[in-house]
Scaffold this motif. Structure first.
Motif, PDB file in Angstrom:
ATOM      1  N   THR A  51       0.857  -1.184   0.000  1.00 51.63           N
ATOM      2  CA  THR A  51       0.000   0.000   0.000  1.00 51.63           C
ATOM      3  C   THR A  51       0.891   1.232   0.000  1.00 51.63           C
ATOM      4  O   THR A  51       2.087   1.151   0.303  1.00 51.63           O
ATOM      5  N   LYS A  52       0.298   2.365  -0.298  1.00 51.03           N
ATOM      6  CA  LYS A  52       1.069   3.609  -0.372  1.00 51.03           C
ATOM      7  C   LYS A  52       1.211   4.236   1.010  1.00 51.03           C
ATOM      8  O   LYS A  52       0.266   4.257   1.795  1.00 51.03           O
ATOM      9  N   VAL A  53       2.387   4.763   1.291  1.00 51.66           N
ATOM     10  CA  VAL A  53       2.660   5.405   2.579  1.00 51.66           C
ATOM     11  C   VAL A  53       1.756   6.621   2.754  1.00 51.66           C
ATOM     12  O   VAL A  53       1.287   6.888   3.857  1.00 51.66           O
ATOM     13  N   LYS A  54       1.458   7.319   1.687  1.00 56.68           N
ATOM     14  CA  LYS A  54       0.624   8.518   1.794  1.00 56.68           C
ATOM     15  C   LYS A  54      -0.801   8.199   2.230  1.00 56.68           C
ATOM     16  O   LYS A  54      -1.515   9.081   2.686  1.00 56.68           O
ATOM     17  N   ASP A  55      -1.216   6.936   2.127  1.00 57.31           N
ATOM     18  CA  ASP A  55      -2.560   6.531   2.545  1.00 57.31           C
ATOM     19  C   ASP A  55      -2.648   6.238   4.040  1.00 57.31           C
ATOM     20  O   ASP A  55      -3.745   6.067   4.572  1.00 57.31           O
ATOM     21  N   LEU A  56      -1.498   6.172   4.727  1.00 56.18           N
ATOM     22  CA  LEU A  56      -1.499   5.898   6.164  1.00 56.18           C
ATOM     23  C   LEU A  56      -1.968   7.126   6.937  1.00 56.18           C
ATOM     24  O   LEU A  56      -1.700   8.255   6.541  1.00 56.18           O
ATOM     25  N   GLN A  57      -2.655   6.859   8.060  1.00 60.05           N
ATOM     26  CA  GLN A  57      -3.138   7.936   8.912  1.00 60.05           C
ATOM     27  C   GLN A  57      -2.895   7.575  10.367  1.00 60.05           C
ATOM     28  O   GLN A  57      -2.846   6.399  10.716  1.00 60.05           O
ATOM     29  N   GLY A  58      -2.785   8.582  11.205  1.00 64.29           N
ATOM     30  CA  GLY A  58      -2.727   8.389  12.651  1.00 64.29           C
ATOM     31  C   GLY A  58      -1.633   7.454  13.125  1.00 64.29           C
ATOM     32  O   GLY A  58      -0.462   7.599  12.760  1.00 64.29           O
ATOM     33  N   ALA A  59      -2.033   6.486  13.952  1.00 61.59           N
ATOM     34  CA  ALA A  59      -1.080   5.587  14.590  1.00 61.59           C
ATOM     35  C   ALA A  59      -0.297   4.765  13.579  1.00 61.59           C
ATOM     36  O   ALA A  59       0.899   4.510  13.773  1.00 61.59           O
ATOM     37  N   SER A  60      -0.933   4.353  12.496  1.00 59.19           N
ATOM     38  CA  SER A  60      -0.225   3.529  11.516  1.00 59.19           C
ATOM     39  C   SER A  60       0.917   4.307  10.864  1.00 59.19           C
ATOM     40  O   SER A  60       1.974   3.745  10.576  1.00 59.19           O
ATOM     41  N   LYS A  61       0.746   5.601  10.679  1.00 60.49           N
ATOM     42  CA  LYS A  61       1.800   6.432  10.097  1.00 60.49           C
ATOM     43  C   LYS A  61       2.984   6.532  11.062  1.00 60.49           C
ATOM     44  O   LYS A  61       4.141   6.425  10.660  1.00 60.49           O
TER      45      LYS A  61
END
Length: 62
Positions: free
Chosen positions: A23-33
């Motif tokens: 998956t794309k890093v830019k799609d991560l949000q919050g804790a997962s980032k």
């Protein structure tokens, strides 16, 4: 280190997916980032592979 909640396990799975390029890093949000940036692939695997049965939805503050 096993996950302490279903939310933590799910976030680690998302971060691991990005680490592996699925998956794309830019799609991560919050804790997962944050997990993506601060943890190794092996650490993320340990948390993501935790069985969800018996885990609370979210970790309590106590």
């Amino acid at each position: 280190m096993p996950a302490k909640s279903k939310a933590q396990q799910k976030a680690a799975g998302a971060a691991l997916s990005a680490k592996r390029g699925d998956t794309k890093v830019k799609d991560l949000q919050g804790a997962s980032k944050g997990m993506y940036k601060s943890m190794s692939e092996n650490e993320l695997e340990d948390i993501a592979e935790t069985k969800r049965k018996g885990l609370p939805d979210k970790k309590s503050d106590n």
